[in-house]
Write a protein that holds these residues in place. Structure first.
Motif, PDB file in Angstrom:
ATOM      1  N   ALA A  73      -7.336   0.225   3.418  1.00  0.00           N
ATOM      2  CA  ALA A  73      -6.711  -0.998   3.924  1.00  0.00           C
ATOM      3  C   ALA A  73      -7.285  -1.384   5.273  1.00  0.00           C
ATOM      4  CB  ALA A  73      -5.198  -0.803   4.022  1.00  0.00           C
ATOM      5  N   VAL A  74      -7.480  -0.408   6.151  1.00  0.00           N
ATOM      6  CA  VAL A  74      -8.025  -0.701   7.476  1.00  0.00           C
ATOM      7  C   VAL A  74      -9.494  -1.117   7.367  1.00  0.00           C
ATOM      8  CG1 VAL A  74      -8.290   0.179   9.809  1.00  0.00           C
ATOM      9  CG2 VAL A  74      -6.419   1.002   8.385  1.00  0.00           C
ATOM     10  N   GLN A  75     -10.226  -0.507   6.457  1.00  0.00           N
ATOM     11  CA  GLN A  75     -11.623  -0.904   6.253  1.00  0.00           C
ATOM     12  C   GLN A  75     -11.718  -2.338   5.751  1.00  0.00           C
ATOM     13  OE1 GLN A  75     -13.120   2.063   3.569  1.00  0.00           O
ATOM     14  NE2 GLN A  75     -13.496   3.576   5.203  1.00  0.00           N
ATOM     15  N   LEU A  76     -10.788  -2.734   4.869  1.00  0.00           N
ATOM     16  CA  LEU A  76     -10.790  -4.107   4.384  1.00  0.00           C
ATOM     17  C   LEU A  76     -10.431  -5.082   5.502  1.00  0.00           C
ATOM     18  CD1 LEU A  76     -11.124  -5.968   1.949  1.00  0.00           C
ATOM     19  CD2 LEU A  76      -8.699  -5.585   1.409  1.00  0.00           C
ATOM     20  N   ALA A  77      -9.529  -4.671   6.384  1.00  0.00           N
ATOM     21  CA  ALA A  77      -9.190  -5.531   7.523  1.00  0.00           C
ATOM     22  C   ALA A  77     -10.389  -5.716   8.450  1.00  0.00           C
ATOM     23  CB  ALA A  77      -8.009  -4.937   8.282  1.00  0.00           C
ATOM     24  N   GLU A  78     -11.146  -4.662   8.702  1.00  0.00           N
ATOM     25  CA  GLU A  78     -12.337  -4.784   9.552  1.00  0.00           C
ATOM     26  C   GLU A  78     -13.397  -5.643   8.870  1.00  0.00           C
ATOM     27  OE1 GLU A  78     -15.426  -1.788  11.847  1.00  0.00           O
ATOM     28  OE2 GLU A  78     -14.833  -1.417   9.773  1.00  0.00           O
ATOM     29  N   THR A 104      -8.795 -13.561   5.038  1.00  0.00           N
ATOM     30  CA  THR A 104      -8.636 -12.659   6.185  1.00  0.00           C
ATOM     31  C   THR A 104      -7.482 -11.705   5.891  1.00  0.00           C
ATOM     32  OG1 THR A 104      -9.369 -14.410   7.677  1.00  0.00           O
ATOM     33  CG2 THR A 104      -8.277 -12.510   8.666  1.00  0.00           C
ATOM     34  N   VAL A 105      -7.762 -10.420   5.975  1.00  0.00           N
ATOM     35  CA  VAL A 105      -6.758  -9.388   5.663  1.00  0.00           C
ATOM     36  C   VAL A 105      -6.268  -8.779   6.963  1.00  0.00           C
ATOM     37  CG1 VAL A 105      -6.299  -7.233   4.439  1.00  0.00           C
ATOM     38  CG2 VAL A 105      -7.855  -8.925   3.441  1.00  0.00           C
ATOM     39  N   HIS A 106      -4.960  -8.830   7.187  1.00  0.00           N
ATOM     40  CA  HIS A 106      -4.325  -8.233   8.354  1.00  0.00           C
ATOM     41  C   HIS A 106      -3.468  -7.059   7.903  1.00  0.00           C
ATOM     42  CE1 HIS A 106      -5.502 -11.735  10.758  1.00  0.00           C
ATOM     43  NE2 HIS A 106      -5.083 -12.480   9.735  1.00  0.00           N
ATOM     44  N   VAL A 107      -3.318  -6.079   8.789  1.00  0.00           N
ATOM     45  CA  VAL A 107      -2.507  -4.894   8.497  1.00  0.00           C
ATOM     46  C   VAL A 107      -1.353  -4.824   9.487  1.00  0.00           C
ATOM     47  CG1 VAL A 107      -4.410  -3.603   7.471  1.00  0.00           C
ATOM     48  CG2 VAL A 107      -3.989  -3.426   9.923  1.00  0.00           C
ATOM     49  N   ALA A 108      -0.203  -4.348   9.016  1.00  0.00           N
ATOM     50  CA  ALA A 108       0.960  -4.160   9.869  1.00  0.00           C
ATOM     51  C   ALA A 108       0.885  -2.776  10.496  1.00  0.00           C
ATOM     52  CB  ALA A 108       2.240  -4.302   9.049  1.00  0.00           C
ATOM     53  N   ASP A 109       0.979  -2.725  11.846  1.00  0.00           N
ATOM     54  CA  ASP A 109       0.784  -1.471  12.577  1.00  0.00           C
ATOM     55  C   ASP A 109       1.983  -1.245  13.478  1.00  0.00           C
ATOM     56  OD1 ASP A 109      -0.144   0.771  13.761  1.00  0.00           O
ATOM     57  OD2 ASP A 109      -1.706  -0.210  14.945  1.00  0.00           O
ATOM     58  N   ARG A 110       2.632  -0.100  13.354  1.00  0.00           N
ATOM     59  CA  ARG A 110       3.781   0.213  14.173  1.00  0.00           C
ATOM     60  C   ARG A 110       3.412   1.045  15.400  1.00  0.00           C
ATOM     61  NH1 ARG A 110       4.211   5.353  15.239  1.00  0.00           N
ATOM     62  NH2 ARG A 110       6.458   5.103  15.549  1.00  0.00           N
ATOM     63  N   SER A 111       2.153   1.398  15.573  1.00  0.00           N
ATOM     64  CA  SER A 111       1.760   2.262  16.692  1.00  0.00           C
ATOM     65  C   SER A 111       1.484   1.468  17.953  1.00  0.00           C
ATOM     66  CB  SER A 111       0.503   3.057  16.313  1.00  0.00           C
ATOM     67  OG  SER A 111      -0.593   2.192  16.100  1.00  0.00           O
ATOM     68  N   CYS A 112       1.577   0.153  17.872  1.00  0.00           N
ATOM     69  CA  CYS A 112       1.303  -0.684  19.039  1.00  0.00           C
ATOM     70  C   CYS A 112       2.608  -1.253  19.570  1.00  0.00           C
ATOM     71  CB  CYS A 112       0.367  -1.839  18.671  1.00  0.00           C
ATOM     72  SG  CYS A 112      -1.168  -1.301  17.906  1.00  0.00           S
ATOM     73  N   ASP A 169       0.846  -1.191   0.000  1.00  0.00           N
ATOM     74  CA  ASP A 169       0.000   0.000   0.000  1.00  0.00           C
ATOM     75  C   ASP A 169       0.882   1.241   0.000  1.00  0.00           C
ATOM     76  OD1 ASP A 169      -2.046   1.813   0.201  1.00  0.00           O
ATOM     77  OD2 ASP A 169      -2.488   1.412   2.312  1.00  0.00           O
ATOM     78  N   ASN A 170       0.976   1.882  -1.150  1.00  0.00           N
ATOM     79  CA  ASN A 170       1.678   3.161  -1.278  1.00  0.00           C
ATOM     80  C   ASN A 170       3.163   3.033  -0.933  1.00  0.00           C
ATOM     81  OD1 ASN A 170       1.441   5.781  -2.124  1.00  0.00           O
ATOM     82  ND2 ASN A 170       0.764   6.600  -0.163  1.00  0.00           N
ATOM     83  N   ILE A 171       3.800   1.996  -1.430  1.00  0.00           N
ATOM     84  CA  ILE A 171       5.245   1.823  -1.259  1.00  0.00           C
ATOM     85  C   ILE A 171       5.938   2.584  -2.388  1.00  0.00           C
ATOM     86  CG2 ILE A 171       7.134   0.175  -1.098  1.00  0.00           C
ATOM     87  CD1 ILE A 171       5.165  -0.037   1.184  1.00  0.00           C
ATOM     88  N   ARG A 172       6.670   3.626  -2.032  1.00  0.00           N
ATOM     89  CA  ARG A 172       7.260   4.493  -3.048  1.00  0.00           C
ATOM     90  C   ARG A 172       8.767   4.357  -3.172  1.00  0.00           C
ATOM     91  NH1 ARG A 172       3.872  10.197  -2.245  1.00  0.00           N
ATOM     92  NH2 ARG A 172       1.794   9.260  -2.427  1.00  0.00           N
ATOM     93  N   ASP A 173       9.405   3.649  -2.292  1.00  0.00           N
ATOM     94  CA  ASP A 173      10.857   3.480  -2.377  1.00  0.00           C
ATOM     95  C   ASP A 173      11.173   2.244  -3.217  1.00  0.00           C
ATOM     96  OD1 ASP A 173      13.506   2.132  -0.920  1.00  0.00           O
ATOM     97  OD2 ASP A 173      13.612   4.300  -1.167  1.00  0.00           O
TER      98      ASP A 173
END
Length: 456
Positions: free
Chosen positions: A396-401, A299-307, A231-235
């Motif tokens: 992405a978060v909506q798809l995970a929910e 099942t769609v999971h998202v990687a979260d660095r805020s936790c 998702d929006n990987i620009r490098d």
């Protein structure tokens, strides 16, 4: 005395006549040293009476103006008629040279051309092939190096033109798959000029843009029901590393949303190390198209660095983060260069963000979080990795929910903000592979047969 003077004058006149007639019939006339005399041209020369029997060559006289105009016109017409002949000779020489190169320059039954000095085909094609606009509209890609070209040929990609520096470099490729390609031998200095590599290998190829549905992937039978969504990987380096990790983990496919860097960028190709030809890659997808490329159910999971940002209080943080619900899209994603947005103060936009949160305009869906090492891959799974600059998108978060997914985080040591997005993707992908393989090896599993039918 008078007789003596007459004899002297006669003698001088005779010597003068002899001097004037010397030189094989060419008459030399003394010219007066006057300006007007030098500018005048004699019309006729009168010889002495005793020299009339000799033939005198008259000097060429100037032509009238009308004849000069006619002569100039004739000259122009002659020059005009001469150009087509020269052009035809040049064209025939070029044609004979190209024909000579194609007929006589062969290697193992394949004909190749020799690039002439100043041939700009290499520079033009390489420059155009490196343009993303050209790759998308014309359907061409650039591959450099023996290993990458061999991977493309083994997967069934269609080569169009191959530039090589020596015949030995060409023999390193499978020649039986290059029968329809145009082979051009160029100098190594030209390849080095247009190559992005520090040490060029001396071979560059132009391929048709591959269609993932038509390629023959060798690792297809060893894949697991795991998909990677970028998702929006620009490098380019990060994307290439993610593709390489996805191929190593045995992912079923890779989906790239709009906003990601071009998957066929030369830097991405080098970082991926041939992963483009080991698993299907679908670029520039809308989120509606992303769901179409995923199996059902998934099942769609998202990687979260805020936790779990503080490793010293991991048990307490796991309990707090279980009920923590971020309120901004920027709270999701792997951001290594910015501070934690949960603790950031918004001075200019406090009123706007408060009103938005109250109204629910920017509030995100509720997705529970958990550490990556816990069980989360128990069915066909997809993992979403966001970019390091903008993080995950709201879609992405909506798809995970929607698919009852989780927010996965990797606990790190204190005072460390987060991991690189490519590094985090590799950890999560191999953990998901381990859990899926363990589940698939369980005897008597009903899901195993269904998953095999979906991903075969």
């Amino acid at each position: 005395m008078a007789a003596y003077m007459r004899s002297v004058i006669c003698l001088v006149s005779m010597e003068r006549s002899a001097f004037l007639s010397r030189g094989g019939g060419v008459v030399l006339v003394e010219s007066k040293r006057y300006t007007r005399g030098l500018r005048r041209k004699p019309v006729r020369v009168f010889m002495p009476e005793n020299e009339t029997h000799k033939v005198i060559k008259p000097r060429p006289q100037p032509q009238p103006a009308g004849r000069d105009v006619q002569r100039q016109k004739v000259g122009k017409v002659t020059a005009t008629v001469k150009h087509p002949e020269e052009d035809f000779v040049k064209a025939s020489n070029v044609h004979s040279t190209m024909k000579h190169a194609v007929v006589k320059d062969q290697v193992d039954g394949l004909s190749f051309e020799r690039a002439s000095p100043g041939d700009k085909r290499l520079g033009r094609l390489v420059s155009v092939a490196r343009s993303r606009t050209f790759r998308e509209h014309q359907g061409k890609i650039l591959l450099e190096g023996r290993r990458l070209i061999c991977d493309a040929l083994d997967a069934g990609a269609n080569p169009q033109m191959v530039f090589f520096s020596t015949v030995d470099r060409l023999r390193e490729l499978p020649l039986d798959k290059l029968k329809r390609a145009t082979l051009v031998k160029v100098k190594f200095e030209d390849i080095k000029l247009w190559s992005d590599l520090v040490a060029p290998q001396g071979v560059i190829a132009i391929f048709s843009r591959p269609d993932p549905s038509r390629l023959d992937f060798a690792s297809k039978g060893h894949s697991v029901p795991l998909s990677l969504i970028c998702d929006n990987i620009r490098d380019p380096g990060n994307l290439g590393t993610m593709l390489r990790c996805a191929a190593a983990a045995g992912c079923h496919n890779v989906l790239l949303t709009k906003g990601c860097v071009d998957a066929w960028e030369p830097k991405v190709l080098r970082a991926a190390m041939g992963a483009h030809f080991r698993l299907p890659i679908y670029p520039s997808l809308d989120w509606d198209d992303v769901e179409k490329h995923l199996p059902k159910p998934v099942t769609v999971h998202v990687a979260d660095r805020s936790c779990g940002t503080d490793g010293s209080r991991e048990p307490e943080d796991s309990q707090v983060n279980a009920s923590h619900k971020p309120s901004k899209a920027g709270d999701y994603g792997w951001v290594s260069t910015k501070p934690n947005r949960n603790n950031m103060r918004y001075e200019e936009y406090d009123s706007d963000s408060d009103s938005d949160c109250e109204d629910g305009g920017l509030s995100l869906p509720r997705v529970d979080s958990q550490p990556y090492h816990e069980s989360w891959a128990q069915s066909p799974t997809a993992l979403v990795i966001g970019g390091e600059t903008h993080g995950l998108s709201i879609e992405a978060v909506q798809l995970a929910e929607k698919t009852a997914g989780r927010r996965l985080f990797i606990p790190v040591a204190p005072l460390v903000d987060s991991l690189n997005s490519a590094m985090a993707a590799s950890i999560l992908l191999f953990e998901g592979r381990k859990q899926l393989l363990k589940l698939m090896q369980t005897p008597g599993g009903e899901w195993k047969s269904k998953a095999g039918e979906q991903f075969s």
